[in-house]
Scaffold this active site. Structure first.
Site, PDB file in Angstrom:
ATOM      1  N   GLN A  21      -4.624  -1.894   9.726  1.00  0.00           N
ATOM      2  CA  GLN A  21      -4.680  -3.181   9.247  1.00  0.00           C
ATOM      3  C   GLN A  21      -5.362  -4.605   9.556  1.00  0.00           C
ATOM      4  O   GLN A  21      -4.864  -4.203  11.142  1.00  0.00           O
ATOM      5  CB  GLN A  21      -3.251  -3.281   8.840  1.00  0.00           C
ATOM      6  CG  GLN A  21      -2.512  -4.646   7.079  1.00  0.00           C
ATOM      7  CD  GLN A  21      -3.274  -4.737   6.458  1.00  0.00           C
ATOM      8  OE1 GLN A  21      -3.646  -3.668   5.899  1.00  0.00           O
ATOM      9  NE2 GLN A  21      -3.844  -5.530   5.664  1.00  0.00           N
ATOM     10  N   LYS A  49       0.905  -1.415   0.177  1.00  0.00           N
ATOM     11  CA  LYS A  49       0.232   0.139  -0.396  1.00  0.00           C
ATOM     12  C   LYS A  49       0.460   1.627   0.126  1.00  0.00           C
ATOM     13  O   LYS A  49       1.028   2.160  -0.898  1.00  0.00           O
ATOM     14  CB  LYS A  49      -1.095   0.248   1.251  1.00  0.00           C
ATOM     15  CG  LYS A  49      -2.410  -1.723   0.942  1.00  0.00           C
ATOM     16  CD  LYS A  49      -2.993  -1.391   2.203  1.00  0.00           C
ATOM     17  CE  LYS A  49      -3.197  -2.770   2.218  1.00  0.00           C
ATOM     18  NZ  LYS A  49      -4.455  -2.799   3.369  1.00  0.00           N
ATOM     19  N   ASP A  71     -10.952   2.945   4.292  1.00  0.00           N
ATOM     20  CA  ASP A  71     -10.902   1.691   4.253  1.00  0.00           C
ATOM     21  C   ASP A  71     -12.686   1.319   4.108  1.00  0.00           C
ATOM     22  O   ASP A  71     -12.899   0.369   4.099  1.00  0.00           O
ATOM     23  CB  ASP A  71     -10.519   0.861   5.755  1.00  0.00           C
ATOM     24  CG  ASP A  71      -9.560   0.273   4.992  1.00  0.00           C
ATOM     25  OD1 ASP A  71      -9.149  -0.433   3.729  1.00  0.00           O
ATOM     26  OD2 ASP A  71      -8.780  -0.716   5.833  1.00  0.00           O
TER      27      ASP A  71
HETATM   28  N1  GUN Z   1      -7.057  -6.595   5.881  1.00  0.00           N
HETATM   29  C1  GUN Z   1      -6.286  -7.707   4.591  1.00  0.00           C
HETATM   30  N2  GUN Z   1      -7.297  -6.957   3.922  1.00  0.00           N
HETATM   31  C2  GUN Z   1      -7.482  -5.782   3.878  1.00  0.00           C
HETATM   32  C3  GUN Z   1      -7.831  -4.419   3.318  1.00  0.00           C
HETATM   33  O1  GUN Z   1      -8.687  -4.081   2.532  1.00  0.00           O
HETATM   34  N3  GUN Z   1      -8.366  -3.454   4.808  1.00  0.00           N
HETATM   35  C4  GUN Z   1      -7.501  -3.513   6.155  1.00  0.00           C
HETATM   36  N4  GUN Z   1      -8.072  -2.859   7.382  1.00  0.00           N
HETATM   37  N5  GUN Z   1      -6.965  -5.006   6.718  1.00  0.00           N
HETATM   38  C5  GUN Z   1      -6.719  -6.120   5.272  1.00  0.00           C
END
Ligand code: GUN
Length: 291
Positions: A98, A54, A121
């Site tokens: 995350q 990311k 998110d």
């Molecule tokens: N863990 C796996 N995919 C994601 C996501 O799209 N967002 C977040 N915050 N955690 C994740």
């Protein structure tokens, strides 16, 4: 028949190109880059890889990222205070915590501390509620990527009236994907581990989204000939090879279009996160809540 393979990397690259241009205009106007703050608790290796991907993608479009790493034993209070502080910081445009959090942490309490207008998110109660109600707001990134890939496989790009079967009901993928598809005027069937004879239902669908997290579990018996199939699984074979939820080779023989793992939804999830971050920075998102 061999299905068209939907190229998520190419779609994400095109999206990032457009975002980079829009971000340049934002930077010229505001004299600063859009900023995404990522919170990582513990040292789960997969989460570290996702967070690094990311940050790399954000840098490619010129955005700034800050990583806040907490030890696994930091405790809920420290995490909540960090998320509250970032929510109140005017220099922060977007916040991502995350997931999954290590054992002992409360996901919902953590997300409740996150300002909805910085929830890039789209996972807070506020934004998921707005999605279900059909109101504007920040949408979850993986569902956005799924919808974009499904749309790209349709000749007219219109999902209206399509019958979509979503396998899975997680808060990260299954539930918001069903809500997003409903908002696109699809007819949605949501299936899960307790559904009976899922294959007989998915075989009626024009679009199948597989998000169950079991390597190769979805075979051709789940698919109507010519259907669009989007694979959201991120699994490892016993040999350690990354794979999705589909038996890819077998499903490819029946489907009309299929997204691969890797190189399908994953890159689009990240591109949609950047899109959300820029939208949050530009203040283009719906009104924050009054309470
Ligand atoms: N863990 C796996 N995919 C994601 C996501 O799209 N967002 C977040 N915050 N955690 C994740």
């Amino acid at each position: 028949m061999s299905a068209q393979v939907i190229d998520g990397r190419a779609a994400a690259l095109a999206m990032r190109g457009a975002l980079a241009e829009r971000h340049r205009a934002f930077h010229d106007r505001m004299g600063r880059a859009a900023r995404l703050d990522v919170v990582l608790v513990g040292d789960d290796p997969a989460s570290r890889i996702y967070v690094a991907a990311k940050a790399k993608a954000a840098a490619l479009v010129g955005m700034e990222t800050r990583l806040h790493s907490l030890q696994a034993d930091s405790g809920q209070e420290k995490l909540t205070r960090l998320v509250q502080a970032l929510s109140a910081d005017i220099l922060v445009d977007g916040i991502l915590v995350q997931l999954p959090l290590p054992a002992g942490y409360d996901r919902d309490r953590t997300l409740a501390a996150l300002a909805p207008e910085k929830d890039v998110d789209g996972l807070t109660l506020h934004n998921q509620g707005r999605l279900v109600l059909g109101l504007p707001g920040l949408r979850p990134c993986t569902p956005l990527g799924i919808v974009a890939l499904a749309r790209s496989a349709l000749s007219d790009g219109s999902l209206s009236g399509a019958h979509c079967a979503v396998l899975g009901r997680s808060i990260l993928v299954g539930r918001p994907t069903a809500a997003l598809l409903l908002a696109e005027d699809c007819t949605v069937t949501q299936l899960h581990s307790r559904s009976r004879d899922s294959a007989s239902l998915t075989r009626k669908a024009d679009i199948v989204v597989a998000a169950i997290g079991r390597a190769g579990a979805i075979g051709p018996e789940f698919i109507k000939p010519g259907a669009i199939v989007i694979d959201v699984g991120i699994n490892r074979t016993p040999e350690g090879i990354l794979c999705g939820d589909l038996d890819f080779a077998a499903v490819r023989g029946v489907a009309g279009a299929i997204s691969p793992v890797p190189g399908g939804v994953g890159p689009m999830t990240i591109a949609c996160l950047l899109e959300n971050t820029l939208a949050a920075a530009e203040g283009r998102v719906a009104e924050p809540p009054a309470c």
